[in-house]
Design a protein around this motif. Structure first.
Motif, short mmCIF file in Angstrom:
data_model
loop_
_atom_site.label_atom_id
_atom_site.label_comp_id
_atom_site.label_asym_id
_atom_site.label_seq_id
_atom_site.Cartn_x
_atom_site.Cartn_y
_atom_site.Cartn_z
N GLN A 1 0.83 -1.21 0.00
CA GLN A 1 0.00 0.00 0.00
C GLN A 1 0.87 1.26 0.00
N LYS A 2 1.98 1.21 0.70
CA LYS A 2 2.89 2.36 0.73
C LYS A 2 3.50 2.60 -0.65
N ILE A 3 3.89 1.53 -1.32
CA ILE A 3 4.48 1.68 -2.66
C ILE A 3 3.42 2.16 -3.64
N GLU A 4 2.22 1.61 -3.55
CA GLU A 4 1.13 2.03 -4.43
C GLU A 4 0.83 3.52 -4.26
N GLN A 5 0.79 3.98 -3.02
CA GLN A 5 0.51 5.40 -2.77
C GLN A 5 1.58 6.29 -3.37
N CYS A 6 2.81 5.81 -3.34
CA CYS A 6 3.91 6.57 -3.95
C CYS A 6 3.67 6.74 -5.44
N GLN B 1 18.21 -2.25 -8.53
CA GLN B 1 17.80 -2.84 -9.81
C GLN B 1 16.30 -3.07 -9.80
N LEU B 2 15.59 -2.42 -10.72
CA LEU B 2 14.15 -2.62 -10.87
C LEU B 2 13.92 -3.76 -11.87
N GLY B 3 12.90 -4.55 -11.63
CA GLY B 3 12.60 -5.65 -12.55
C GLY B 3 12.00 -5.13 -13.84
N SER B 4 12.47 -5.63 -14.96
CA SER B 4 11.93 -5.20 -16.25
C SER B 4 10.50 -5.69 -16.42
N GLY B 5 9.75 -4.99 -17.27
CA GLY B 5 8.45 -5.50 -17.66
C GLY B 5 8.63 -6.80 -18.43
N TYR B 6 7.55 -7.56 -18.58
CA TYR B 6 7.67 -8.88 -19.21
C TYR B 6 6.97 -8.89 -20.57
N VAL C 1 8.19 -4.29 -9.44
CA VAL C 1 8.83 -4.19 -8.13
C VAL C 1 8.40 -5.39 -7.29
N ALA C 2 9.36 -6.18 -6.84
CA ALA C 2 9.06 -7.31 -5.96
C ALA C 2 8.83 -6.81 -4.54
N ASN C 3 7.74 -7.28 -3.95
CA ASN C 3 7.46 -7.01 -2.55
C ASN C 3 7.55 -8.34 -1.81
N PHE C 4 8.73 -8.94 -1.85
CA PHE C 4 8.94 -10.25 -1.27
C PHE C 4 9.48 -10.14 0.16
N PRO C 5 9.24 -11.14 0.99
CA PRO C 5 9.62 -11.05 2.41
C PRO C 5 11.10 -10.83 2.68
N THR D 1 13.39 -1.33 5.45
CA THR D 1 14.33 -0.22 5.18
C THR D 1 14.61 -0.12 3.68
N GLU D 2 14.78 -1.26 3.03
CA GLU D 2 15.05 -1.26 1.59
C GLU D 2 13.83 -0.78 0.79
N ILE D 3 12.65 -1.16 1.24
CA ILE D 3 11.42 -0.68 0.58
C ILE D 3 11.32 0.84 0.74
N ASP D 4 11.61 1.35 1.93
CA ASP D 4 11.57 2.80 2.16
C ASP D 4 12.58 3.53 1.27
N ARG D 5 13.73 2.91 1.08
CA ARG D 5 14.74 3.50 0.19
C ARG D 5 14.21 3.59 -1.24
N LEU D 6 13.53 2.53 -1.68
CA LEU D 6 12.94 2.52 -3.02
C LEU D 6 11.87 3.60 -3.15
N ILE D 7 11.02 3.70 -2.15
CA ILE D 7 9.94 4.70 -2.18
C ILE D 7 10.52 6.09 -2.25
N GLY D 8 11.59 6.33 -1.50
CA GLY D 8 12.26 7.64 -1.55
C GLY D 8 12.77 7.96 -2.94
N PHE D 9 13.29 6.96 -3.62
CA PHE D 9 13.76 7.15 -4.99
C PHE D 9 12.62 7.43 -5.96
N LEU D 10 11.58 6.59 -5.89
CA LEU D 10 10.46 6.72 -6.83
C LEU D 10 9.66 8.01 -6.61
N SER D 11 9.69 8.54 -5.41
CA SER D 11 8.94 9.76 -5.11
C SER D 11 9.47 10.98 -5.87
N LYS D 12 10.66 10.86 -6.47
CA LYS D 12 11.23 11.97 -7.25
C LYS D 12 10.48 12.14 -8.57
N TYR D 13 9.73 11.12 -8.96
CA TYR D 13 9.06 11.14 -10.26
C TYR D 13 7.57 11.43 -10.11
#
Length: 351
Positions: free
Chosen positions: A266-271, A315-320, A330-334, A339-351
Motif C-alpha cells: 500500500q505504501k508503494i502504491e501510494q507513492c 535494480q528494478l525488474g523489467s516489464g515482461y 517491483v518485488a514485494n517479497f519477504p 528499510t530497503e522498501i523505504d529507500r525505493l519509495i524515496g527514490f520513486l517519489s522523485k518522479y
C-alpha cells in the motif's frame, strides 16, 4: 546491487550463514537415500504445516521448477482435460504446455483489471481440472482467495490447480480451497533458484493413483511412492531443500508475513498514485498483486527511471514480454527489508 526483480530476487540476508552451515554439516555431500535426508524432508513438510498452514493431509513434493509442474499435472493427474483461467504470459504458457499433452485443454483469458465473474463462469463436464494462475508475475495481477472459494463452491467435483509461483510464502494461502498448489523458491521463499514445490490434496493423490500414469522420470505415482518414505524419485537439489528448511524455521508464521507485505504494498502504491509521471500497471485494486507491483509510463521514462535506479545501487525488474518497454516491476517479497522498501519509495517519489 539491491535487486527488486520479480525473480530470481533478493535472497534472505541469513543466506551466508546458512551456506556456511550446510558445508560444515556435510549437506553438500549428503546422500538423498540417507536417514539425514529423509529426516530433513520430513522436517520441511512439518514446517509447511506449521509456518504456511498447509493442511495435515496434504503432501509436499519437490520438483526442479514451477515450470516442470505444468507438465506433471497434465501428464499424471488430468483424466479428461483442464480448463485454464489466466490473464498473462505465464498462464498462457501453462495452457500451451497442457495442450501439447492433452489437445482438448481449453480456457479463457481475462484482462488485467478484470475480475473473474464466477456466477457467469461456465466449465463443462469435459473438464475435470480447473487451472488458475493465482499470482501472474508477468503483469502483476492476482486472484484473491475469496474468488478461489467461490470457484470451489461452484465446482466442488472438479480438481483445482493453482500457480502461486510468486506468492507462496508471501501471502496466506487457503490451501483447502484447491487440490494442487505449486511454486518455485526464488521469489517469496527468498532462496536461490533451482527448486520447485508441488503440494497435493488427498483428492489429487486419489485421482493420480486412479489414472495410474507411469514410465517417465517425473511420473507423479513414482514421486509419491518415494515420498511415502520421505525420499525423492531422483537426486534432488539437496542444498536447496536444506536452505528451504532453514528459511522456514526462521520466518514468522504466514499470517504475520501476509500482514506485513499488504501494508508495504500500500505504501508503494501510494507513492506511484501520487507520482506526476508514473502510473500503476493494474488499475483495479481487486486484481492487483500483493507481492509484485507493476509500474507503467512512457518508454523513455521507464528507461530513465531504471538507469537512475541502477546509478543509486537498485535494480528494478523489467516489464515482461510486450510490457517490457513501457513498464517495470517491483518485488514485494519477504526477504526485502522494510528499510530497503523505504529507500525505493524515496527514490520513486522523485518522479
Amino acid at each position: 546491487m539491491l535487486t527488486f526483480s520479480a525473480g530470481p530476487s533478493k535472497v534472505y540476508d541469513m543466506m551466508t550463514q546458512y551456506l556456511q552451515d550446510a558445508y560444515q554439516e556435510g549437506i553438500l555431500s549428503a546422500n538423498h537415500r540417507s536417514a539425514a535426508f529423509m529426516n530433513m524432508y520430513q522436517e520441511v513438510q512439518r514446517l509447511f504445516h506449521e509456518k504456511l498452514h498447509m493442511p495435515e493431509d496434504y503432501q509436499l513434493l519437490f520438483t526442479s521448477s514451477a515450470t516442470e509442474n505444468w507438465e506433471i499435472i497434465s501428464q499424471s493427474i488430468v483424466e479428461k482435460a483442464s480448463f485454464h483461467i489466466y490473464s498473462g504470459s505465464f498462464g498462457k504458457k501453462w495452457i500451451n504446455f497442457a495442450q501439447y499433452i492433452i489437445p482438448k485443454t481449453s480456457g479463457i483469458k481475462i484482462e488485467t483489471s478484470e475480475e473473474i465473474n464466477v456466477p457467469h463462469l461456465e466449465i463443462g463436464e469435459e473438464f475435470d481440472l480447473i487451472a488458475i494462475t493465482q499470482n501472474e508475475t508477468s503483469n502483476a495481477t492476482q486472484v484473491p482467495m475469496k474468488v478461489l472459494e467461490q470457484i470451489r463452491k461452484k465446482y466442488p467435483e472438479k480438481l483445482i490447480a493453482v500457480d502461486t509461483t510468486s506468492s507462496m510464502a508471501g501471502i496466506d494461502l487457503k490451501f483447502e480451497l484447491a487440490d494442487i498448489w505449486y511454486a518455485s523458491v526464488q521469489k517469496c521463499f527468498g532462496l536461490p533458484a533451482g527448486l520447485g514445490i508441488l503440494i497435493l490434496s488427498p483428492r489429487a493423490i486419489e485421482q493420480t493413483e486412479r489414472k495410474g500414469e507411469k514410465g517417465r522420470y517425473n511420473s507423479l505415482n513414482f514421486m509419491l511412492e518415494n515420498a511415502r518414505s520421505f525420499q525423492t524419485h531422483y537426486t534432488p537439489n539437496v542444498l536447496g531443500i536444506y536452505l528451504l528448511k532453514r528459511v522456514l524455521h526462521d520466518i514468522p508464521e504466514i499470517q504475520h508475513i501476509d500482514e506485513s507485505l499488504r501494508a508495504r504494498i500500500q505504501k508503494i502504491e501510494q507513492c506511484i498514485i501520487q507520482s506526476k509521471s508514473l502510473r500503476l500497471l493494474v488499475e483495479n485494486p481487486a486484481t492487483r498483486s500483493t507481492t509484485v507491483l507493476g509500474v507503467t509510463g512512457t518508454e523513455s521514462l521507464i528507461s530513465e527511471v531504471k538507469k537512475a535506479a541502477e546509478a543509486e545501487g537498485m535494480q528494478l525488474g523489467s516489464g515482461y514480454g510486450p510490457l517490457k518497454p513501457t513498464s517495470f516491476r517491483v518485488a514485494n517479497f519477504p526477504a526485502i527489508t522494510d528499510t530497503e522498501i523505504d529507500r525505493l519509495i524515496g527514490f520513486l517519489s522523485k518522479y
